[in-house]
Design a protein around this motif. Structure first.
Motif, PDB file in Angstrom:
ATOM      1  N   ALA A  43       0.829  -1.213   0.000  1.00 40.17           N
ATOM      2  CA  ALA A  43       0.000   0.000   0.000  1.00 40.17           C
ATOM      3  C   ALA A  43       0.863   1.262   0.000  1.00 40.17           C
ATOM      4  CB  ALA A  43      -0.930  -0.006   1.208  1.00 40.17           C
ATOM      5  N   MET A  44       1.936   1.248   0.788  1.00 40.38           N
ATOM      6  CA  MET A  44       2.833   2.413   0.840  1.00 40.38           C
ATOM      7  C   MET A  44       3.517   2.644  -0.505  1.00 40.38           C
ATOM      8  SD  MET A  44       4.166   4.845   2.738  1.00 40.38           S
ATOM      9  CE  MET A  44       4.119   4.462   4.473  1.00 40.38           C
ATOM     10  N   ASN A  45       4.027   1.567  -1.117  1.00 45.94           N
ATOM     11  CA  ASN A  45       4.701   1.683  -2.417  1.00 45.94           C
ATOM     12  C   ASN A  45       3.764   2.179  -3.510  1.00 45.94           C
ATOM     13  OD1 ASN A  45       7.515   0.975  -2.277  1.00 45.94           O
ATOM     14  ND2 ASN A  45       6.909  -1.089  -1.755  1.00 45.94           N
ATOM     15  N   ILE A  46       2.577   1.587  -3.573  1.00 44.16           N
ATOM     16  CA  ILE A  46       1.605   1.993  -4.598  1.00 44.16           C
ATOM     17  C   ILE A  46       1.127   3.415  -4.346  1.00 44.16           C
ATOM     18  CG2 ILE A  46      -0.687   1.527  -5.581  1.00 44.16           C
ATOM     19  CD1 ILE A  46      -0.159  -1.462  -5.025  1.00 44.16           C
ATOM     20  N   ILE A  76      -6.665   1.215  -2.780  1.00 38.75           N
ATOM     21  CA  ILE A  76      -5.694   0.164  -3.098  1.00 38.75           C
ATOM     22  C   ILE A  76      -5.153  -0.475  -1.821  1.00 38.75           C
ATOM     23  CG2 ILE A  76      -3.392  -0.265  -4.069  1.00 38.75           C
ATOM     24  CD1 ILE A  76      -4.100   1.670  -6.320  1.00 38.75           C
ATOM     25  N   GLY A  77      -4.956   0.328  -0.778  1.00 38.93           N
ATOM     26  CA  GLY A  77      -4.500  -0.201   0.511  1.00 38.93           C
ATOM     27  C   GLY A  77      -5.465  -1.230   1.088  1.00 38.93           C
ATOM     28  N   VAL A  78      -6.762  -0.925   0.995  1.00 39.75           N
ATOM     29  CA  VAL A  78      -7.790  -1.869   1.469  1.00 39.75           C
ATOM     30  C   VAL A  78      -7.754  -3.147   0.626  1.00 39.75           C
ATOM     31  CG1 VAL A  78     -10.285  -2.270   1.660  1.00 39.75           C
ATOM     32  CG2 VAL A  78      -9.307  -0.102   2.443  1.00 39.75           C
ATOM     33  N   LEU A  79      -7.629  -2.986  -0.698  1.00 37.84           N
ATOM     34  CA  LEU A  79      -7.586  -4.154  -1.593  1.00 37.84           C
ATOM     35  C   LEU A  79      -6.360  -5.032  -1.316  1.00 37.84           C
ATOM     36  CD1 LEU A  79      -8.661  -2.539  -4.993  1.00 37.84           C
ATOM     37  CD2 LEU A  79      -9.997  -4.110  -3.592  1.00 37.84           C
ATOM     38  N   CYS A  80      -5.224  -4.388  -0.994  1.00 35.53           N
ATOM     39  CA  CYS A  80      -3.996  -5.143  -0.713  1.00 35.53           C
ATOM     40  C   CYS A  80      -4.109  -5.969   0.566  1.00 35.53           C
ATOM     41  CB  CYS A  80      -2.796  -4.197  -0.592  1.00 35.53           C
ATOM     42  SG  CYS A  80      -2.243  -3.508  -2.169  1.00 35.53           S
ATOM     43  N   SER A  89      -6.374  -4.853   6.379  1.00 35.66           N
ATOM     44  CA  SER A  89      -7.035  -3.860   5.512  1.00 35.66           C
ATOM     45  C   SER A  89      -6.870  -2.452   6.068  1.00 35.66           C
ATOM     46  CB  SER A  89      -8.524  -4.181   5.365  1.00 35.66           C
ATOM     47  OG  SER A  89      -8.711  -5.333   4.620  1.00 35.66           O
ATOM     48  N   ILE A  90      -7.049  -2.331   7.389  1.00 34.10           N
ATOM     49  CA  ILE A  90      -6.879  -1.018   8.037  1.00 34.10           C
ATOM     50  C   ILE A  90      -5.426  -0.559   7.914  1.00 34.10           C
ATOM     51  CG2 ILE A  90      -6.951   0.215  10.256  1.00 34.10           C
ATOM     52  CD1 ILE A  90      -9.292  -1.719  11.011  1.00 34.10           C
ATOM     53  N   GLU A  91      -4.516  -1.486   8.166  1.00 34.58           N
ATOM     54  CA  GLU A  91      -3.072  -1.177   8.036  1.00 34.58           C
ATOM     55  C   GLU A  91      -2.756  -0.708   6.613  1.00 34.58           C
ATOM     56  OE1 GLU A  91       0.927  -1.185   9.483  1.00 34.58           O
ATOM     57  OE2 GLU A  91      -0.792  -1.922  10.614  1.00 34.58           O
ATOM     58  N   GLY A  92      -3.293  -1.429   5.622  1.00 28.47           N
ATOM     59  CA  GLY A  92      -3.071  -1.066   4.214  1.00 28.47           C
ATOM     60  C   GLY A  92      -3.674   0.276   3.866  1.00 28.47           C
ATOM     61  N   ALA A  93      -4.892   0.534   4.364  1.00 23.87           N
ATOM     62  CA  ALA A  93      -5.569   1.811   4.068  1.00 23.87           C
ATOM     63  C   ALA A  93      -4.779   2.999   4.609  1.00 23.87           C
ATOM     64  CB  ALA A  93      -6.981   1.799   4.663  1.00 23.87           C
ATOM     65  N   MET A  94      -4.304   2.887   5.849  1.00 24.57           N
ATOM     66  CA  MET A  94      -3.553   3.994   6.455  1.00 24.57           C
ATOM     67  C   MET A  94      -2.188   4.195   5.789  1.00 24.57           C
ATOM     68  SD  MET A  94      -5.524   5.409   8.606  1.00 24.57           S
ATOM     69  CE  MET A  94      -6.815   5.019   7.418  1.00 24.57           C
ATOM     70  N   ALA A  95      -1.539   3.074   5.419  1.00 20.78           N
ATOM     71  CA  ALA A  95      -0.255   3.174   4.716  1.00 20.78           C
ATOM     72  C   ALA A  95      -0.459   3.791   3.332  1.00 20.78           C
ATOM     73  CB  ALA A  95       0.390   1.800   4.588  1.00 20.78           C
TER      74      ALA A  95
END
Length: 199
Positions: A43-46, A76-80, A89-95
């Motif tokens: 998520a951070m990279n994208i 995209i963070g949620v999808l990852c 999902s929460i971790e991905g969304a925030m990143a």
């Protein structure tokens, strides 16, 4: 949107789909901590890549580029992380939110030719981070005899294919940088001539 930005957009879309597919296949084999690390990394990279791209495309309008980047970054963070559960999902969304916001600011501050190179560097990091799936997932081949040829051939083919794809992108980034550089100087030249005529 020119060919280079289309290349970046399609690459991000393909990598996101690939991440979702591999996450679904490996979700039962990874430790909970690994799932969160993977969701955050992707998520951070994208988010960074999307942010820089929109920062350049909407240079001069930081609000629009930031809002668009954040929206896409969170999605995209949620999808990852969706295949790994609600926490990932929460971790991905925030990143994704943080990465996209920083990317938009970076895209606003650097020139368009510099952004072309930066986008390819970020895309390379993102493509290489896919290898984390294979580093963090348990090796099922342990304890049984494996085919040495396939062990060497498969990574070699992946590296050659990925390297060729990224080299093509770097060539596109050079062309885009040259085009933008010439257009900027052409515009500056016209502006200078116009000022001289007014004086």
């Amino acid at each position: 949107m020119n060919l280079f930005y289309s290349y970046i957009s399609i690459s991000l879309l393909l990598i996101t789909v690939l991440i979702i597919i591999i996450s679904f296949l490996l979700k039962d084999k990874l430790l909970p901590m690994y799932k969160m690390v993977l969701a955050m990394t992707f998520a951070m990279n994208i988010g960074l890549t999307v942010g820089v791209m929109f920062g350049v495309l909407y240079q001069g309008n930081l609000f629009i580029s930031t809002v668009l980047s954040i929206f896409i970054g969170i999605t995209i963070g949620v999808l990852c992380g969706i295949c790994f559960g609600i926490v990932s999902s929460i971790e991905g969304a925030m990143a994704g939110l943080m990465g996209s916001m920083m990317g938009a600011m970076l895209g606003e501050m650097i020139s368009v030719p510099q952004a072309s190179t930066m986008l390819m560097i970020l895309l390379t990091f993102l493509a290489c981070s896919l290898l984390l799936f294979f580093v963090l997932s348990p090796n099922e081949s342990e304890g049984r005899k494996t085919n040495k040829i396939s062990l060497l051939l498969t990574p070699s083919l992946v590296i050659i294919g990925l390297g060729s794809y990224l080299l093509f992108g770097f060539e596109l980034s050079k062309d885009n940088a040259r085009t933008e550089y010439h257009s900027e100087h052409h515009h500056e030249g016209h502006h200078h001539d116009h000022l001289q005529r007014n004086h």
